[in-house]
Design a protein around this motif. Structure first.
Motif, mmCIF file in Angstrom:
data_model
loop_
_atom_site.group_PDB
_atom_site.id
_atom_site.type_symbol
_atom_site.label_atom_id
_atom_site.label_comp_id
_atom_site.label_asym_id
_atom_site.label_seq_id
_atom_site.Cartn_x
_atom_site.Cartn_y
_atom_site.Cartn_z
ATOM 1 N N CYS A 31 49.450 40.973 47.125
ATOM 2 C CA CYS A 31 48.226 41.729 46.877
ATOM 3 C C CYS A 31 47.579 41.180 45.608
ATOM 4 O O CYS A 31 48.208 41.148 44.549
ATOM 5 C CB CYS A 31 48.534 43.215 46.711
ATOM 6 N N LEU A 32 46.350 40.725 45.738
ATOM 7 C CA LEU A 32 45.598 40.148 44.627
ATOM 8 C C LEU A 32 44.435 41.069 44.295
ATOM 9 O O LEU A 32 43.638 41.404 45.169
ATOM 10 C CB LEU A 32 45.097 38.750 44.992
ATOM 11 N N TRP A 33 44.330 41.468 43.059
ATOM 12 C CA TRP A 33 43.326 42.417 42.588
ATOM 13 C C TRP A 33 42.069 41.665 42.176
ATOM 14 O O TRP A 33 42.141 40.722 41.387
ATOM 15 C CB TRP A 33 43.911 43.177 41.400
ATOM 16 N N TYR A 34 40.958 42.081 42.696
ATOM 17 C CA TYR A 34 39.658 41.525 42.320
ATOM 18 C C TYR A 34 38.783 42.667 41.828
ATOM 19 O O TYR A 34 38.959 43.819 42.223
ATOM 20 C CB TYR A 34 38.986 40.837 43.520
ATOM 21 N N GLU A 35 37.820 42.319 40.994
ATOM 22 C CA GLU A 35 36.908 43.349 40.505
ATOM 23 C C GLU A 35 36.083 43.889 41.671
ATOM 24 O O GLU A 35 36.048 45.088 41.916
ATOM 25 C CB GLU A 35 36.003 42.793 39.405
#
Length: 159
Positions: free
Chosen positions: A8-12
């Motif tokens: 899981c990669l968090w992006y704005e």
């Protein structure tokens, strides 16, 4: 989501844009399901893209548009093994040339702050050479590089 374990990669707010870039840049990559928020949330509004399922070189990922609270760091990176200078250049230039940033020793960041190691296989072989003097020469050459220059690594490795 088919896979039991995903990164899981968090992006704005740009998970879909990032996933599409990765799918266009890296072989065996794709964008899957896009989920929209069923209601307002701290970082967005109902209907905004909330998550994006995608794969990068066969690795299942989930992009989460979670707002500005958390940033990517070098503690996580994708390491991409390349087979030629042409492939190394293409991937490096795609990342750095699309708003990314150069770093040292084959590391770079994409425009979303995610770190990538564009690592020619010959570098990995050279710095693992049982001839520790040869390995050190290749390692020392790498330490002065941003994008890896395969010919320079090979020349240093040979002595």
């Amino acid at each position: 989501m088919v896979s039991k374990n995903v990164i899981c990669l968090w992006y704005e707010s740009e998970a879909l844009e990032a996933a599409m870039f990765y799918a266009q840049t890296f072989a065996d990559s794709s964008v899957g399901a896009v989920s929209h928020a069923p209601g307002d949330y701290p970082a967005g509004k109902q209907g905004n893209v909330l998550t994006v399922e995608f794969s990068v070189m066969g690795i299942p990922c989930l992009g989460l548009n979670g707002g500005p609270a958390f940033k990517h760091s070098e503690a996580f990176s994708f390491q991409v093994a390349t087979d030629s200078q042409q492939e190394t250049d293409r991937l490096w230039n795609a990342i750095v040339g699309n708003g990314g940033q150069e770093s040292q020793c084959g590391w770079c960041k994409d425009r979303w702050g995610l770190s990538w190691q564009i690592t020619p296989r010959v570098l990995t072989i050279a710095i693992s050479d049982p001839d520790r003097a040869a390995a050190k020469r290749a390692f020392d050459a790498m330490m002065g590089m941003t994008k890896i220059d395969i010919a320079a690594i090979e020349a240093s490795w040979r002595g």
